[in-house]
Design an enzyme around this catalytic site. Sequence first.
Site, PDB file in Angstrom:
ATOM      1  N   HIS A 218      51.205  46.908  43.009  1.00 42.71           N
ATOM      2  CA  HIS A 218      50.149  45.925  42.829  1.00 42.71           C
ATOM      3  C   HIS A 218      48.893  46.281  43.617  1.00 42.71           C
ATOM      4  O   HIS A 218      47.941  45.505  43.668  1.00 42.71           O
ATOM      5  CB  HIS A 218      50.702  44.558  43.275  1.00 42.71           C
ATOM      6  CG  HIS A 218      49.911  43.379  42.832  1.00 42.71           C
ATOM      7  ND1 HIS A 218      49.355  42.473  43.710  1.00 42.71           N
ATOM      8  CD2 HIS A 218      49.576  42.945  41.591  1.00 42.71           C
ATOM      9  CE1 HIS A 218      48.725  41.533  43.037  1.00 42.71           C
ATOM     10  NE2 HIS A 218      48.833  41.784  41.754  1.00 42.71           N
ATOM     11  N   LYS A 220      45.345  47.935  44.861  1.00 42.13           N
ATOM     12  CA  LYS A 220      44.050  48.325  44.288  1.00 42.13           C
ATOM     13  C   LYS A 220      43.302  49.107  45.364  1.00 42.13           C
ATOM     14  O   LYS A 220      42.851  48.533  46.359  1.00 42.13           O
ATOM     15  CB  LYS A 220      43.224  47.104  43.874  1.00 42.13           C
ATOM     16  CG  LYS A 220      43.838  46.281  42.742  1.00 42.13           C
ATOM     17  CD  LYS A 220      44.719  45.183  43.219  1.00 42.13           C
ATOM     18  CE  LYS A 220      45.156  44.289  42.055  1.00 42.13           C
ATOM     19  NZ  LYS A 220      46.258  43.407  42.434  1.00 42.13           N
ATOM     20  N   ASP A 225      35.861  60.847  48.789  1.00 45.34           N
ATOM     21  CA  ASP A 225      35.549  61.904  49.763  1.00 45.34           C
ATOM     22  C   ASP A 225      36.043  61.595  51.175  1.00 45.34           C
ATOM     23  O   ASP A 225      35.564  62.178  52.146  1.00 45.34           O
ATOM     24  CB  ASP A 225      34.038  62.173  49.803  1.00 45.34           C
ATOM     25  CG  ASP A 225      33.526  62.817  48.523  1.00 45.34           C
ATOM     26  OD1 ASP A 225      34.344  63.426  47.800  1.00 45.34           O
ATOM     27  OD2 ASP A 225      32.326  62.683  48.228  1.00 45.34           O
ATOM     28  N   HIS A 391      41.357  34.171  41.684  1.00 42.74           N
ATOM     29  CA  HIS A 391      42.336  35.251  41.789  1.00 42.74           C
ATOM     30  C   HIS A 391      42.234  35.964  43.130  1.00 42.74           C
ATOM     31  O   HIS A 391      43.042  36.844  43.428  1.00 42.74           O
ATOM     32  CB  HIS A 391      42.094  36.255  40.641  1.00 42.74           C
ATOM     33  CG  HIS A 391      43.127  37.339  40.546  1.00 42.74           C
ATOM     34  ND1 HIS A 391      42.903  38.625  41.002  1.00 42.74           N
ATOM     35  CD2 HIS A 391      44.386  37.331  40.048  1.00 42.74           C
ATOM     36  CE1 HIS A 391      43.972  39.367  40.776  1.00 42.74           C
ATOM     37  NE2 HIS A 391      44.894  38.609  40.200  1.00 42.74           N
ATOM     38  N   LYS A 393      42.430  37.070  47.041  1.00 39.90           N
ATOM     39  CA  LYS A 393      43.472  37.027  48.065  1.00 39.90           C
ATOM     40  C   LYS A 393      42.782  37.275  49.403  1.00 39.90           C
ATOM     41  O   LYS A 393      42.610  38.420  49.842  1.00 39.90           O
ATOM     42  CB  LYS A 393      44.527  38.093  47.812  1.00 39.90           C
ATOM     43  CG  LYS A 393      45.187  38.022  46.410  1.00 39.90           C
ATOM     44  CD  LYS A 393      44.487  38.901  45.438  1.00 39.90           C
ATOM     45  CE  LYS A 393      45.274  39.185  44.164  1.00 39.90           C
ATOM     46  NZ  LYS A 393      45.893  38.128  43.461  1.00 39.90           N
ATOM     47  N   ASP A 398      40.439  32.037  62.587  1.00 38.23           N
ATOM     48  CA  ASP A 398      39.516  31.737  63.679  1.00 38.23           C
ATOM     49  C   ASP A 398      38.107  32.189  63.312  1.00 38.23           C
ATOM     50  O   ASP A 398      37.696  32.054  62.166  1.00 38.23           O
ATOM     51  CB  ASP A 398      40.021  32.341  64.988  1.00 38.23           C
ATOM     52  CG  ASP A 398      41.350  31.713  65.424  1.00 38.23           C
ATOM     53  OD1 ASP A 398      41.650  30.602  64.952  1.00 38.23           O
ATOM     54  OD2 ASP A 398      42.079  32.335  66.213  1.00 38.23           O
TER      55      ASP A 398
END
Length: 473
Positions: A218, A220, A225, A391, A393, A398
């Site tokens: 899952h 991404k 470079d 969607h 995450k 703090d």
Amino acid sequence: MIATLIAIAALCLHVAGVFAATHAVMHTRTAQGAFAWVLGLVLLPYVTLVPYLFLGASHFGGYVDLHRQRQARFFMLHEEAAHPARPGVLPQAAPVGDTRYDAIGRMLNSSMHGGNALFLHVDGEAAFASMFAAIARAERYVLLQFFIIHDDVLGRRLSEALLDRAAAGVEICVLYDSIGSHALPDSYVERLRAGGVHVHRFATRRWRNRFQLNFRNHRKVLVVDGVRGFVGGLNAGDEYLGAKPPLSPWRDTHMGIEGPAVADLQRVFAEDWYWVTGERPPSSPPPERCGRAASLIVATGPADRQESCSLFFTQAIHAARKRVWITTPYFVPDQAVFGALRLAVFRGVDVRILIPCRPDHRTVFMASTLYAHEATLAGVRMFRYQPGFVHQKVMLIDDDTAVVGSMNLDNRSFRLNFEIAALNVDEAFAAEVEAMLVTDFANSEEVNPNDYRRLSYFRRVALHVARLFDPIL
């Protein structure tokens, strides 16, 4: 005769169900999950045997063995790349310490590095514009990994960008998940390969796992470079730009990194690439210092000895003294994470969680609705995002810590998926994330404990039934 055959078939199914139930007892990661599978397999094998074939396994030997054998070696190679003993080359900045998150680093055999510059991308347009610009500037190599790649407008823009750099002599490595990208046509992949792009799909690639829908990659990740890296919640598809109703506008978040932490993004990609190809992708040492932020790359998955994703959330929430703000599309926490959230409330921490008001997976949405109700009773403030599907995450802790990545608050991320996130300690970046979330909460409606009581009895029963499927949600 027909009745006899039916009886024999039923007996065979029940025997197979007993054997499968024994397997579930031995291998399911949680007692609740094992109990759910055993009950179904013994009493209703006609219904549960086929789903167990696809969803039942909780570990797989091949990747686990490789991961554990190679992890130390990859870590050593990563350190060698980060500290090259060559004249005229400055060493990378030494790892920095933060006692709040030291346990996470030790669990993952990773380190927090200072000297990073961070860039927040609060929507798909901004994120992909930055990623395409980085790819266009690539001189040596591009490492790219998505859970989903679609053959649509955005997917074709991505392929054109990669083919352009491949034609210029840049080495391109692309990894996509075989289940997440199940709709990706062979013609898309073959066109990339014909243009010199190294492209592979991630799969557990063991005969007993070939039907498995678990163990999805899952993550991404984009690394260019060894200098620029990207991580977050976005995949390569038009819906991530809000181009597909009824979930649009799509609310998502990605981030860019420049600095020593990029080396850890490379290392994570290298482990996955090696599993699929048996080869190491190109790599190079990152810049010594590009900014002031300290970043820890958190890569978790089912090959870890611990349930590292759940433990990561638990420790991060325990670290909070002032606030914990979380956004997640799927709120199906396990007991450890739910307990950490409730304890944070008792410490006087401002705990807020933003979830969607629209479902993309109805069973998960129903289970999330019940957990949201229970969270409000525990003092957690729950919000539903109104403009479209959320969607992203993201977690804000703090005034100085912000997490952006691919991890959801559900069992799949906790125990079944390979996930990645960047935990960043930097007050300026945290302030940007705070401003973003303040806007998101302003576009949301707070969940009231009475919302559950207003539901019909049968609707409430449906929510509780949906929660029974926690182990596979």
